[in-house]
Design a protein around this motif. Sequence first.
Motif, PDB file in Angstrom:
ATOM      1  N   THR A  16       0.837  -1.217   0.000  1.00 53.58           N
ATOM      2  CA  THR A  16       0.000   0.000   0.000  1.00 53.58           C
ATOM      3  C   THR A  16       0.860   1.251   0.000  1.00 53.58           C
ATOM      4  O   THR A  16       0.593   2.222  -0.722  1.00 53.58           O
ATOM      5  CB  THR A  16      -0.935  -0.004   1.219  1.00 53.58           C
ATOM      6  OG1 THR A  16      -1.722  -1.200   1.210  1.00 53.58           O
ATOM      7  CG2 THR A  16      -1.839   1.204   1.203  1.00 53.58           C
ATOM      8  N   VAL A  17       1.910   1.229   0.849  1.00 53.97           N
ATOM      9  CA  VAL A  17       2.808   2.392   0.924  1.00 53.97           C
ATOM     10  C   VAL A  17       3.512   2.606  -0.398  1.00 53.97           C
ATOM     11  O   VAL A  17       3.655   3.747  -0.870  1.00 53.97           O
ATOM     12  CB  VAL A  17       3.816   2.200   2.075  1.00 53.97           C
ATOM     13  CG1 VAL A  17       4.911   3.254   2.003  1.00 53.97           C
ATOM     14  CG2 VAL A  17       3.109   2.286   3.423  1.00 53.97           C
ATOM     15  N   GLU A  18       3.990   1.502  -0.999  1.00 51.26           N
ATOM     16  CA  GLU A  18       4.691   1.640  -2.274  1.00 51.26           C
ATOM     17  C   GLU A  18       3.765   2.215  -3.349  1.00 51.26           C
ATOM     18  O   GLU A  18       4.176   3.082  -4.138  1.00 51.26           O
ATOM     19  CB  GLU A  18       5.238   0.274  -2.707  1.00 51.26           C
ATOM     20  CG  GLU A  18       6.404  -0.205  -1.842  1.00 51.26           C
ATOM     21  CD  GLU A  18       6.866  -1.593  -2.248  1.00 51.26           C
ATOM     22  OE1 GLU A  18       6.174  -2.226  -3.081  1.00 51.26           O
ATOM     23  OE2 GLU A  18       7.903  -2.042  -1.729  1.00 51.26           O
ATOM     24  N   LYS A  19       2.503   1.711  -3.366  1.00 55.50           N
ATOM     25  CA  LYS A  19       1.540   2.261  -4.329  1.00 55.50           C
ATOM     26  C   LYS A  19       1.273   3.736  -4.050  1.00 55.50           C
ATOM     27  O   LYS A  19       1.193   4.554  -4.965  1.00 55.50           O
ATOM     28  CB  LYS A  19       0.234   1.464  -4.276  1.00 55.50           C
ATOM     29  CG  LYS A  19       0.357   0.051  -4.799  1.00 55.50           C
ATOM     30  CD  LYS A  19      -0.976  -0.679  -4.692  1.00 55.50           C
ATOM     31  CE  LYS A  19      -0.872  -2.100  -5.211  1.00 55.50           C
ATOM     32  NZ  LYS A  19      -2.146  -2.853  -5.083  1.00 55.50           N
ATOM     33  N   PHE A  20       1.101   4.041  -2.729  1.00 54.20           N
ATOM     34  CA  PHE A  20       0.835   5.425  -2.374  1.00 54.20           C
ATOM     35  C   PHE A  20       2.031   6.313  -2.708  1.00 54.20           C
ATOM     36  O   PHE A  20       1.878   7.449  -3.188  1.00 54.20           O
ATOM     37  CB  PHE A  20       0.503   5.520  -0.889  1.00 54.20           C
ATOM     38  CG  PHE A  20       0.247   6.917  -0.417  1.00 54.20           C
ATOM     39  CD1 PHE A  20      -0.967   7.544  -0.661  1.00 54.20           C
ATOM     40  CD2 PHE A  20       1.228   7.624   0.266  1.00 54.20           C
ATOM     41  CE1 PHE A  20      -1.200   8.837  -0.234  1.00 54.20           C
ATOM     42  CE2 PHE A  20       1.000   8.910   0.702  1.00 54.20           C
ATOM     43  CZ  PHE A  20      -0.215   9.534   0.458  1.00 54.20           C
ATOM     44  N   HIS A  45       3.296  13.863   4.418  1.00 51.25           N
ATOM     45  CA  HIS A  45       2.644  12.560   4.455  1.00 51.25           C
ATOM     46  C   HIS A  45       3.599  11.444   4.047  1.00 51.25           C
ATOM     47  O   HIS A  45       3.639  10.363   4.654  1.00 51.25           O
ATOM     48  CB  HIS A  45       1.422  12.583   3.540  1.00 51.25           C
ATOM     49  CG  HIS A  45       0.502  11.410   3.752  1.00 51.25           C
ATOM     50  ND1 HIS A  45      -0.078  11.123   4.969  1.00 51.25           N
ATOM     51  CD2 HIS A  45       0.067  10.453   2.888  1.00 51.25           C
ATOM     52  CE1 HIS A  45      -0.823  10.040   4.867  1.00 51.25           C
ATOM     53  NE2 HIS A  45      -0.751   9.612   3.602  1.00 51.25           N
ATOM     54  N   LEU A  46       4.391  11.722   3.017  1.00 52.09           N
ATOM     55  CA  LEU A  46       5.404  10.741   2.600  1.00 52.09           C
ATOM     56  C   LEU A  46       6.425  10.500   3.693  1.00 52.09           C
ATOM     57  O   LEU A  46       6.826   9.356   3.975  1.00 52.09           O
ATOM     58  CB  LEU A  46       6.094  11.224   1.319  1.00 52.09           C
ATOM     59  CG  LEU A  46       5.293  11.096   0.023  1.00 52.09           C
ATOM     60  CD1 LEU A  46       6.031  11.784  -1.114  1.00 52.09           C
ATOM     61  CD2 LEU A  46       5.052   9.629  -0.310  1.00 52.09           C
ATOM     62  N   LYS A  60       2.043   6.814  -6.400  1.00 50.20           N
ATOM     63  CA  LYS A  60       0.980   7.742  -6.765  1.00 50.20           C
ATOM     64  C   LYS A  60       1.317   9.163  -6.327  1.00 50.20           C
ATOM     65  O   LYS A  60       1.111  10.138  -7.067  1.00 50.20           O
ATOM     66  CB  LYS A  60      -0.335   7.286  -6.134  1.00 50.20           C
ATOM     67  CG  LYS A  60      -1.540   8.146  -6.503  1.00 50.20           C
ATOM     68  CD  LYS A  60      -2.802   7.587  -5.877  1.00 50.20           C
ATOM     69  CE  LYS A  60      -4.006   8.455  -6.216  1.00 50.20           C
ATOM     70  NZ  LYS A  60      -5.258   7.934  -5.595  1.00 50.20           N
ATOM     71  N   SER A  61       1.862   9.288  -5.093  1.00 44.03           N
ATOM     72  CA  SER A  61       2.226  10.610  -4.583  1.00 44.03           C
ATOM     73  C   SER A  61       3.343  11.237  -5.393  1.00 44.03           C
ATOM     74  O   SER A  61       3.343  12.443  -5.665  1.00 44.03           O
ATOM     75  CB  SER A  61       2.642  10.505  -3.115  1.00 44.03           C
ATOM     76  OG  SER A  61       1.580  10.010  -2.319  1.00 44.03           O
ATOM     77  N   ASN A 121       4.871   8.394   6.342  1.00 44.65           N
ATOM     78  CA  ASN A 121       4.760   7.000   5.910  1.00 44.65           C
ATOM     79  C   ASN A 121       6.104   6.285   5.954  1.00 44.65           C
ATOM     80  O   ASN A 121       6.194   5.116   6.346  1.00 44.65           O
ATOM     81  CB  ASN A 121       4.177   6.931   4.496  1.00 44.65           C
ATOM     82  CG  ASN A 121       2.680   7.212   4.487  1.00 44.65           C
ATOM     83  OD1 ASN A 121       2.001   6.976   5.480  1.00 44.65           O
ATOM     84  ND2 ASN A 121       2.168   7.741   3.388  1.00 44.65           N
ATOM     85  N   GLN A 134       1.837  12.519  -8.409  1.00 44.80           N
ATOM     86  CA  GLN A 134       1.123  13.761  -8.135  1.00 44.80           C
ATOM     87  C   GLN A 134       2.094  14.909  -7.899  1.00 44.80           C
ATOM     88  O   GLN A 134       1.873  16.040  -8.339  1.00 44.80           O
ATOM     89  CB  GLN A 134       0.215  13.573  -6.918  1.00 44.80           C
ATOM     90  CG  GLN A 134      -0.967  12.651  -7.161  1.00 44.80           C
ATOM     91  CD  GLN A 134      -1.802  12.459  -5.907  1.00 44.80           C
ATOM     92  OE1 GLN A 134      -1.449  12.936  -4.834  1.00 44.80           O
ATOM     93  NE2 GLN A 134      -2.935  11.754  -6.059  1.00 44.80           N
ATOM     94  N   LEU A 139       1.899  16.679   0.927  1.00 49.61           N
ATOM     95  CA  LEU A 139       2.306  15.377   0.386  1.00 49.61           C
ATOM     96  C   LEU A 139       3.691  14.978   0.883  1.00 49.61           C
ATOM     97  O   LEU A 139       3.940  13.811   1.214  1.00 49.61           O
ATOM     98  CB  LEU A 139       2.278  15.426  -1.148  1.00 49.61           C
ATOM     99  CG  LEU A 139       0.887  15.417  -1.798  1.00 49.61           C
ATOM    100  CD1 LEU A 139       1.010  15.640  -3.302  1.00 49.61           C
ATOM    101  CD2 LEU A 139       0.168  14.100  -1.516  1.00 49.61           C
TER     102      LEU A 139
END
Length: 227
Positions: A122-126, A183-184, A129-130, A187, A133, A180
């Motif tokens: 999930t983190v890798e996908k996020f 948040h990164l 994605k981040s 994470n 973005q 972002l």
Amino acid sequence: MELSSAFRERLELMESTRNQRLSLLQAEKECEANRSQVLSSKLTNIRSMEQRCLLLDRNIAFQNFKILALKSEIESLDAKYQADLRQLRVLKSEVEELEEEEKEREVFYELKSNEIKAFKETVEKFVLKSQMQVNELKDQVNELNSAFVKLQGNNGYLCNSEIAPAEMRKSELVAVKENLDKHLASNYQLKSELQKQLQSLLSTQDQGKRKQLSQFTVSKGSMKSAF
């Protein structure tokens, strides 16, 4: 003459009687000597038997002492065996508890591993994605900067209606980018903490296995030495 003859016969009879008595006394003497020899031999045998009886009594007393010592040693070994048997039962119960805890740890480890794996995906996908973005926001910010520079290069003829929305859009994009980034970073920090927890769990599990193996080896060695 007749008297002499009678007297002679009388003497001969007395002599014969005397000789017979001497013979009887000699025979009795020899018989008494034989009896004394037989009695002496019997006394010797009796003394020899008495010595043998004394030796047998001593051997019996020594054997009884050995029997008592062996009986005491057997009782001591039996008590030690019972104590070792109780200790073995306790150790067996502890080993069973440790095995049960080990199974629970393995189940917990598997669950945590699956959770961490899913969280990592999930983190890798996020993150991916981040990053996309962020790259898009960077492109938009660069476009706005270019537009702003271009507007500034038009001899100061700027339209307030265009500048204000552009500045606001830029501020929003910068704020979104900062959020972002935070948040990164959060994470990444959470990922690092989870990795530390996983490493600690693996280390604790390995220590538990080594401790369990050591206790089982020690108890097994003590039981071998006891028997």
